[in-house]
Design a protein around this motif. Structure first.
Motif, PDB file in Angstrom:
ATOM      1  N   LYS A 159     -22.676   0.560  27.892  1.00 49.21           N
ATOM      2  CA  LYS A 159     -23.781   1.360  28.402  1.00 49.21           C
ATOM      3  C   LYS A 159     -23.301   2.748  28.775  1.00 49.21           C
ATOM      4  O   LYS A 159     -22.276   2.882  29.461  1.00 49.21           O
ATOM      5  CB  LYS A 159     -24.371   0.699  29.657  1.00 49.21           C
ATOM      6  N   PRO A 160     -23.976   3.780  28.410  1.00 55.86           N
ATOM      7  CA  PRO A 160     -23.590   5.132  28.817  1.00 55.86           C
ATOM      8  C   PRO A 160     -24.089   5.425  30.227  1.00 55.86           C
ATOM      9  O   PRO A 160     -24.990   6.217  30.432  1.00 55.86           O
ATOM     10  CB  PRO A 160     -24.256   6.026  27.775  1.00 55.86           C
ATOM     11  N   HIS A 161     -23.497   4.701  31.185  1.00 53.28           N
ATOM     12  CA  HIS A 161     -23.842   4.918  32.584  1.00 53.28           C
ATOM     13  C   HIS A 161     -22.772   5.768  33.248  1.00 53.28           C
ATOM     14  O   HIS A 161     -21.611   5.737  32.851  1.00 53.28           O
ATOM     15  CB  HIS A 161     -23.961   3.578  33.326  1.00 53.28           C
ATOM     16  N   GLY A 211     -15.759  18.775  44.039  1.00 56.81           N
ATOM     17  CA  GLY A 211     -15.976  19.402  42.741  1.00 56.81           C
ATOM     18  C   GLY A 211     -16.993  18.648  41.894  1.00 56.81           C
ATOM     19  O   GLY A 211     -17.676  17.731  42.348  1.00 56.81           O
ATOM     20  N   ASN A 212     -17.090  19.087  40.670  1.00 52.46           N
ATOM     21  CA  ASN A 212     -18.034  18.487  39.745  1.00 52.46           C
ATOM     22  C   ASN A 212     -17.331  17.395  38.970  1.00 52.46           C
ATOM     23  O   ASN A 212     -16.510  17.668  38.100  1.00 52.46           O
ATOM     24  CB  ASN A 212     -18.565  19.545  38.776  1.00 52.46           C
ATOM     25  N   VAL A 213     -17.644  16.180  39.303  1.00 47.68           N
ATOM     26  CA  VAL A 213     -16.953  15.059  38.681  1.00 47.68           C
ATOM     27  C   VAL A 213     -17.978  14.041  38.197  1.00 47.68           C
ATOM     28  O   VAL A 213     -18.953  13.763  38.884  1.00 47.68           O
ATOM     29  CB  VAL A 213     -15.973  14.398  39.672  1.00 47.68           C
ATOM     30  N   VAL A 214     -17.704  13.539  36.988  1.00 40.83           N
ATOM     31  CA  VAL A 214     -18.535  12.464  36.451  1.00 40.83           C
ATOM     32  C   VAL A 214     -17.613  11.300  36.138  1.00 40.83           C
ATOM     33  O   VAL A 214     -16.576  11.475  35.510  1.00 40.83           O
ATOM     34  CB  VAL A 214     -19.256  12.915  35.159  1.00 40.83           C
ATOM     35  N   ILE A 215     -17.986  10.131  36.622  1.00 43.19           N
ATOM     36  CA  ILE A 215     -17.181   8.944  36.349  1.00 43.19           C
ATOM     37  C   ILE A 215     -17.945   8.061  35.369  1.00 43.19           C
ATOM     38  O   ILE A 215     -19.134   7.772  35.561  1.00 43.19           O
ATOM     39  CB  ILE A 215     -16.878   8.181  37.644  1.00 43.19           C
ATOM     40  N   VAL A 216     -17.262   7.678  34.281  1.00 46.69           N
ATOM     41  CA  VAL A 216     -17.900   6.847  33.250  1.00 46.69           C
ATOM     42  C   VAL A 216     -16.992   5.666  32.947  1.00 46.69           C
ATOM     43  O   VAL A 216     -15.804   5.694  33.251  1.00 46.69           O
ATOM     44  CB  VAL A 216     -18.155   7.663  31.963  1.00 46.69           C
ATOM     45  N   PRO A 217     -17.537   4.624  32.304  1.00 50.15           N
ATOM     46  CA  PRO A 217     -16.679   3.488  31.915  1.00 50.15           C
ATOM     47  C   PRO A 217     -15.639   3.929  30.890  1.00 50.15           C
ATOM     48  O   PRO A 217     -15.926   4.726  30.001  1.00 50.15           O
ATOM     49  CB  PRO A 217     -17.657   2.479  31.302  1.00 50.15           C
ATOM     50  N   ILE A 222     -13.550   6.634  25.769  1.00 49.41           N
ATOM     51  CA  ILE A 222     -12.593   6.715  24.678  1.00 49.41           C
ATOM     52  C   ILE A 222     -13.335   6.789  23.344  1.00 49.41           C
ATOM     53  O   ILE A 222     -13.022   7.572  22.466  1.00 49.41           O
ATOM     54  CB  ILE A 222     -11.649   5.497  24.703  1.00 49.41           C
ATOM     55  N   ARG A 223     -14.382   5.964  23.255  1.00 46.15           N
ATOM     56  CA  ARG A 223     -15.167   5.907  22.032  1.00 46.15           C
ATOM     57  C   ARG A 223     -15.809   7.261  21.727  1.00 46.15           C
ATOM     58  O   ARG A 223     -15.853   7.698  20.588  1.00 46.15           O
ATOM     59  CB  ARG A 223     -16.241   4.844  22.215  1.00 46.15           C
ATOM     60  N   ARG A 224     -16.294   7.925  22.784  1.00 48.23           N
ATOM     61  CA  ARG A 224     -17.108   9.113  22.523  1.00 48.23           C
ATOM     62  C   ARG A 224     -16.357  10.433  22.582  1.00 48.23           C
ATOM     63  O   ARG A 224     -16.728  11.388  21.935  1.00 48.23           O
ATOM     64  CB  ARG A 224     -18.265   9.181  23.512  1.00 48.23           C
TER      65      ARG A 224
END
Lengths: 423, 234
Positions: A159-161, A211-217, A222-224
């Motif tokens: 999931k792109p969460h 700061g501006n941080v986005v945490i993803v699985p 890696i895939r994207r």
């Protein structure tokens, strides 16, 4: 029995003669008051900042081992051939080896960090994209304001969460609720599922500079986005390739932390030619911090003992003056049956009473002053340790004894006949 | 009556840088319980030396000094302190009261060094203050009192430890004639009460009160005679 109430009487006598010269006594004791007070304040500040530092280190997790990839120091401008990628840091093989070799791991997770852009509507912001695993939440004790952290089902279903920092949420959504909204990172859409209260310290957050941080699985990332970090510098583009930005391990117990750190260091030193990694063991740092703090305490005490010596000289001076002034009284007491010993005790008690009173007063002020300091400047952290109050007090008593000794013996050595005739 | 003071061939020799000066030269005398004595002599006669030795403030060079049967001629400093504390009551020319202490506290000083508990000390010193007629001044400081009153306090202090001898050094030297008379009357009363009193003075008026007059000259006893007129004055 006889001796006991005699001591009681002599203490009364000492207080009595100090009271008669209240002003002089107060001024004399001032030196001791300042010395005791300053040592307490210094130790309180040392203790306070030490505790603060330790607290920060504990927040990193005292059962954690944190291994970061760092850009090796000697590769700065050498890669002027602009389009070569710079390879450094931890690799997946390193991580696999460590997972296999280190006993007592409870949880561990890898983190991959790249630079991307986040878009929402017309807003376009540079962000740090951090890809990690769901267990990171437990290891780094992540706190959220709303929503949830990335979950195992996000990973399984690819999931792109994403989870974003509070700062980024404010910039992108202003006042709107960011939950379940879609933002674009690079060209990929991600749905916001949670907002971080503060940046986990393990990721280098300091609360304010989140700061501006986005945490993803991790798997989604890696895939994207691949494994490249593209850094745009003035003239040319330089590429950096880091497979694993951070590997963080949560260990079973203290021994496992220490052993694990040793094993990790041994493994990495064999595989890496350059120092392109950093092993951080909060527990080791805490111990180091404590040692450092003890050292400072010793230094403060040495400084304070100098001021106590100065105060002691003042006491000795005043006691000598007092002996001269009271020569007649000493003669009278000797004639009426006081032994040399009684005279020594009388003047010693006077000196010790003076410094003890000064010490107690100094403690009183020394306990209040740090609170005042904290009130004035909230960045100052202090902590008064009750057990450490006894140290300057006993030093003050000791100074009184030492400073009173010579004048007291001088008083006792006076010949009663001459002392009686003294004007 | 028993001998309370006995001096046997007492010498006191002061060693100065180049010479030795004998202040007392083989003085022997006996004082019995209840005697009322004056020691007279010009300055340099050995009078002060005699007083210091009798008061156990100093030790003789040779000879023996017995007080209440105890040989004190070779005691240590500590032991002499005890003797002064228990057996001797001092009265000085300049009163020698501790200015910072009250009248009661001054009277208590010898009792303090005896180790008497505070409450009994207080009780005894109050009694002594009343005895010398200063019960109403008990909490005053010495400087608030007249010379005569201060000397009364000193006498009360000398009596407080119930000594074997009262040793008075020119007790009226700093007093005018009427207060001198008061103080001497007080001594007379004490004598009548059975106290042994030794007054060191150069005043004939004072000596006239006492029953025995010892005159010193050049470190020797020049004369030692009963004073027949004393009884008539009382």
């Amino acid at each position: 029995m006889k001796a006991i109430h005699k001591v009681d009487d002599i203490v009364r006598l000492g207080m009595h003669s100090l009271w008669v010269h209240a002003m002089r006594s107060a001024l004399t004791a001032l030196g001791i008051i300042i010395a005791v007070c300053s040592v307490i304040v210094m130790m309180a500040i040392n203790e306070g900042t030490g505790k603060e530092a330790q607290r920060a280190l504990r927040a990193l997790g005292s059962d954690n081992i944190i291994i970061d990839s760092v850009k090796p120091p000697n590769t700065g401008d050498a890669s002027s051939s602009s389009h070569t990628a710079l390879n450094y840091g931890l690799t997946n093989i390193d991580v696999a080896r460590m997972r296999g070799c280190i006993p007592g791991i409870i949880r561990c997770s890898v983190t991959h960090r790249t630079q991307q852009y986040a878009h929402l509507g017309t807003v376009n912001l540079p962000v740090s994209l951090i890809a990690t695993e769901p267990v990171f939440e437990q290891i780094a004790r992540v706190k959220l304001t709303t929503g949830r952290f990335i979950s195992h089902s996000d990973v399984l279903r690819r999931k792109p969460h994403c989870v974003i920092t509070q700062e980024l949420a404010r910039k992108l959504f202003i006042f709107h609720d960011p939950l379940n909204k879609t933002i674009r990172i690079g060209n990929e859409p991600f749905v916001v599922v949670g907002v971080l209260r503060e940046m986990p310290l393990a990721l280098g957050g300091q609360g304010d500079s989140a700061g501006n941080v986005v945490i993803v699985p991790y798997e989604v990332d890696i895939r994207r986005f691949g494994e490249y970090t593209i850094t745009q510098s003035t003239g040319s583009r330089s590429f950096e390739r880091v497979e694993v930005s951070q590997f963080i391990l949560q260990m079973a117990d203290e021994q496992a932390v220490l052993d694990g750190a040793d094993i990790a260091r041994a493994l990495l030193i064999r595989e890496h030619e350059q120092q392109d990694y950093r092993v951080t063991v909060p527990r080791e740092l805490i111990e180091q911090k404590k040692r450092q703090q003890r050292l400072w305490n010793i230094m403060f005490l040495s400084i304070a003992s100098i001021s106590l010596v100065v105060g002691g000289i003042g006491i000795m001076n005043i006691m000598l003056a007092s002996v001269t002034e009271r020569t007649r009284e000493i003669g009278i007491r000797r004639a009426l049956g006081a032994k040399r010993r009684d005279i020594v005790v009388q003047f010693l008690v006077e000196a010790v009473t003076l410094t003890t009173a000064g010490g107690i007063l100094g403690i009183g002020i020394g306990v209040l002053l740090p609170q005042l300091l904290e009130h004035i400047n909230s960045e100052i952290k202090t902590e008064v340790v009750p057990a450490l109050l006894l140290l300057p007090l006993s030093m003050a008593v000791g100074v009184g004894l030492i400073a009173g000794l010579y004048p007291a013996f001088r008083a006792a050595r006076l010949d009663p006949i001459t002392a009686l005739r003294h004007e | 009556m028993s001998d309370i003071v006995r001096l046997e061939e007492l010498w006191k020799i002061y060693r100065l840088a180049t010479t030795t000066v004998p202040a007392l030269r083989s003085v022997s005398l006996t004082i019995r319980q209840g005697e009322y004595i004056t020691i007279m002599g010009k300055s340099g006669s050995g009078k002060s030396t005699m007083l210091n030795i009798l008061g156990c403030l100093d030790r003789p060079t040779h000879g023996k000094y017995f007080i209440g049967g105890q040989d004190v001629s070779a005691l240590t400093d500590n032991e002499l302190s005890d003797v002064r504390n228990n057996k001797i009551g001092f009265v000085f020319q300049s009163f020698n009261l501790v200015q910072q202490l009250t009248i009661l506290e001054n009277i208590e000083v010898p009792l303090f060094y005896q180790g008497m508990p505070r409450s009994s000390r207080r009780e005894r010193s109050r009694h002594m203050a009343e005895l010398v007629g200063l019960g109403d001044r008990a909490s005053h400081r010495p400087r608030e009192l007249s010379g005569g009153q201060q000397q009364r306090v000193a006498i009360a202090r000398a009596l407080a430890n119930d000594p074997l001898i009262i040793l008075a050094d020119e007790p009226t030297g700093n007093l005018d004639s009427s207060t001198t008379q008061d103080i001497l009357d007080l001594f007379d009363e004490l004598h009548a009460g059975g106290k042994t009193i030794i007054i060191v003075t150069h005043e004939k008026d004072v000596a006239a009160h006492t029953e025995r007059i010892i005159v010193l000259a050049d470190g020797l006893v020049k004369s030692d005679a009963r004073n027949e007129s004393a009884g008539t004055r009382l």
